[in-house]
Design a protein around this motif. Structure first.
Motif: not given
Length: 305
Positions: A4-8, A71-80, A87-95
């Motif tokens: 994975p990329l570093s957070a920065s 976290p349930l993902c790394h990023g949230v894309v809102t409607k705007d 969050g960054y690292g393992r996240a509960n998104h894919a299962g």
């Protein structure tokens, strides 16, 4: 396949693709790494949230719930079109998903039909949740779809992947239907990602979408009215915006964020004032221009006097 990329570097990749990024709290260290591996990564997975309201959606994706901690993902894309990093690292998104799909992503070939759930996706994919009711009727604004395209292109560009490395949750796990809805044509999304990867990204970000505005005078009036009884009418809608920011700062319990500028919100804001260097009578929990502006700059809202 790659570490994975570093957070920065992750943050830089998104911004270099012209995305407007909002950093939510200490996102760089908010993860589920104690539950399993994070990496190597093979692609990007896109979801919809089955929620409405940007602030609520971001809070849910950051914190999760009892049965599925965030976290349930790394990023949230809102409607705007903004991307909120939660969050960054393992996240509960894919299962769990199909190992044949994973092998196709690695090989960057056409995906087979997913018919198994035997492989951990949380360690293998970057995950982005997108604000949408998920009922097949809630529309996808063009600015949100463009952000999805840029998210996919940003990470593929950094890793040297093709557009085939960006998949949907429905491609991964049997029974899933996300993302879907009018305005989201996945073949078009893939084509646009591929097109961007053949271009040099523009160094200039897109115009910043409109942000929530908190009226300082109305907020102060709400704070001074100090309603103590639950169930009283919300004194001013901007209270919820400020409370959401105080929750993200760890100063207010999420369960106490109810739109009333009562005792708990006053106490939380006083703690924010102290964090800003104020003390004594200057940290009384009644918002001032300087502390409110600092809170807004950090959590994505503007201040009107």
């Amino acid at each position: 396949m790659a570490p994975p990329l570093s957070a920065s570097s992750f943050l830089d990749a998104l911004r270099d693709e012209g995305l407007v990024v909002v950093e939510v709290g200490d996102w760089q260290h908010h993860n589920r790494n104690h539950k399993g591996a994070w990496g190597p990564v093979h692609g990007v997975m896109i979801h919809h949230t089955v929620t409405s309201g940007s602030a609520r959606t971001v809070a849910i994706c950051r914190d999760g719930h009892t049965d599925l901690p965030g976290p349930l993902c790394h990023g949230v894309v809102t409607k705007d079109g903004r991307v909120h990093l939660v969050g960054y690292g393992r996240a509960n998104h894919a299962g769990l998903g199909d190992d044949d799909v994973l092998q196709a992503v690695i090989a960057e070939t056409a995906l087979p039909t997913d018919n198994e759930a035997n492989t951990d996706g949380n360690s293998r994919f970057y995950g982005f949740e997108c604000e949408n009711l998920g009922d097949g009727r809630d529309p996808w604004p063009a600015v949100q779809v463009e952000a999805i395209v840029r998210v996919g292109a940003a990470l593929c560009r950094r890793h040297g992947w093709s557009a085939r490395s960006v998949i949907r949750h429905l491609d991964w796990q049997p029974g899933k239907v996300d993302p879907r809805g009018p305005g989201l044509d996945w073949e078009d999304v893939e084509a646009r990602i591929a097109k961007r990867l053949g271009q040099t990204p523009s160094p200039a970000p897109r115009p910043t979408p409109s942000r929530p505005v908190v009226d300082l005078s109305q907020l102060v009036a709400a704070a001074r009215s100090n309603p103590k009884a639950k169930g009283q009418p919300v004194t001013y809608a901007g209270v919820r915006t400020v409370e959401a920011a105080l929750v993200d700062e760890g100063l207010l319990a999420k369960t106490l964020s109810d739109g009333h500028y009562g005792t708990t919100t006053t106490t939380a804001y006083a703690a924010w004032q102290r964090r800003c260097g104020y003390s004594g009578a200057a940290a009384d929990g009644i918002p001032g221009k300087t502390t409110l502006a600092r809170l807004g700059a950090k959590h994505g809202f503007d201040v009107k006097e």
